[in-house]
Design an enzyme around this catalytic site. Structure first.
Site, PDB file in Angstrom:
ATOM      1  N   SER A  23      22.152  19.037  49.212  1.00  0.00           N
ATOM      2  CA  SER A  23      21.971  17.706  48.648  1.00  0.00           C
ATOM      3  C   SER A  23      20.507  17.493  48.310  1.00  0.00           C
ATOM      4  CB  SER A  23      22.412  16.642  49.657  1.00  0.00           C
ATOM      5  OG  SER A  23      22.027  15.346  49.244  1.00  0.00           O
ATOM      6  N   GLY A  56      37.768  15.218  47.948  1.00  0.00           N
ATOM      7  CA  GLY A  56      36.440  15.257  47.347  1.00  0.00           C
ATOM      8  C   GLY A  56      36.205  16.439  46.440  1.00  0.00           C
ATOM      9  N   ILE A  57      34.950  16.907  46.413  1.00  0.00           N
ATOM     10  CA  ILE A  57      34.610  17.977  45.472  1.00  0.00           C
ATOM     11  C   ILE A  57      35.257  19.301  45.861  1.00  0.00           C
ATOM     12  CG2 ILE A  57      32.431  16.850  44.880  1.00  0.00           C
ATOM     13  CD1 ILE A  57      31.013  19.127  46.385  1.00  0.00           C
ATOM     14  N   GLY A  58      35.542  19.493  47.154  1.00  0.00           N
ATOM     15  CA  GLY A  58      36.198  20.731  47.568  1.00  0.00           C
ATOM     16  C   GLY A  58      37.586  20.855  46.967  1.00  0.00           C
ATOM     17  N   TYR A  98      20.806  13.663  58.198  1.00  0.00           N
ATOM     18  CA  TYR A  98      21.495  14.245  57.048  1.00  0.00           C
ATOM     19  C   TYR A  98      20.535  15.102  56.219  1.00  0.00           C
ATOM     20  CZ  TYR A  98      24.420  14.576  52.872  1.00  0.00           C
ATOM     21  OH  TYR A  98      25.168  15.038  51.824  1.00  0.00           O
ATOM     22  N   GLY A 137      35.972  22.138  53.590  1.00  0.00           N
ATOM     23  CA  GLY A 137      35.910  20.761  53.103  1.00  0.00           C
ATOM     24  C   GLY A 137      36.756  20.595  51.854  1.00  0.00           C
TER      25      GLY A 137
END
Length: 273
Positions: free
Chosen positions: A131, A15-17, A157, A11
């Site tokens: 999460s 984003g955060i990756g 999720y 990922g």
């Protein structure tokens, strides 16, 4: 700095990756990028001058191919950051699994399993991007992991992210004495297009003034960076779940040892391992 590590981040095309990849490289580590989009992954790889691989976690054959590529290209893997994930609409993958559950749990479980000999050899850390949704929405039923009986975007999720924490706990139990360190974390509610194509009410947060309260990708990536660059047992405690850079509250199901073992065994059976 600490000794240079080879850090594989899934990922990592945005984003955060992608943010963590840049931060870790700046610290002197060797980052290996894995992304779903060939174009976006190539762009990040070019910017960082880093090796990259492409795989869509909605296709388990691509995950198997990715593992083969990683083993051939990287003789040492010091950190595997299972960061790829997401919330999707109610749909099945070509492999016959709920897409949200496959992308968030089954695919990284498979990848970790296929890399396990290398992970053990390297005495590596395995980091799961989970999460707070695991606590808010998750409740796993081993006989209905795809929520076929009653599906909702939030539940799917939450279950996927709960599976991440249970996987971390069981990975710790099975492999910690072989030098493997596992940890899960919540990066924050990140300011992205998350949940855009689903029925989840979470999607509205990202298109309202509330979005100003969300965590930026650099801050969220920083939480991954802290774990990847840290020292297990010193800067973080293996086998645990972190929020805001400290041990966080967990879903009560995380404490169920039989559930953690059962999820591992059921996942192996579903994947034909």
């Amino acid at each position: 700095m600490a000794e240079q590590q080879t850090i594989v981040i899934t990922g990592a095309s945005d984003g955060i990756g992608a943010a963590a990849a840049g931060q870790l490289q700046a610290l002197g580590h060797r980052v290996v990028l894995v992304g779903r989009s060939p174009e976006k992954t190539a762009a990040v790889a070019q910017r960082l001058d880093a090796p990259s691989h492409v795989a869509d976690f909605a296709d388990l054959d691509q995950v198997r191919g990715l593992a083969t590529e990683l083993l051939a290209a990287h003789p040492r893997i010091d950190v595997l950051a299972n960061n790829a994930g997401g919330l999707f609409g109610q749909e099945s993958t070509k492999n016959g699994f709920d897409k949200t559950f496959q992308v968030n749990h089954l695919a990284p479980f498979l990848l970790t399993h296929l890399l396990m000999d290398r992970i053990v050899e390297s005495r590596a850390s395995v980091i799961q991007t989970s999460s707070a949704a695991h606590r808010l929405f998750g409740h796993l039923d081993l006989d209905d992991l795809g929520n076929a009986r009653s599906w909702s975007a939030n539940k799917a999720y939450g279950d996927g992210k709960l599976a991440n924490v249970l996987f971390t706990r069981e990975l710790h139990r099975r492999f910690h004495d072989k030098g493997v360190n596992a940890v899960a974390f919540h990066p924050g509610v990140i300011a992205t297009n998350f949940a855009n194509d689903t029925s989840s009410l979470m999607r509205f947060v990202y298109r309202t003034p509330l979005a100003r309260l969300l965590t930026g990708v650099e801050s969220g990536g920083g939480r991954l960076t802290r774990l990847a660059a840290g020292i297990p047992g010193t800067t973080w405690e293996p086998g645990r779940y972190y929020e805001n850079d400290r041990v966080g509250k967990i879903n009560p199901q995380v404490k169920d040892d039989a559930l953690a073992r059962g999820l591992w065994e059921r996942s192996e059976a579903l994947l034909g391992l």
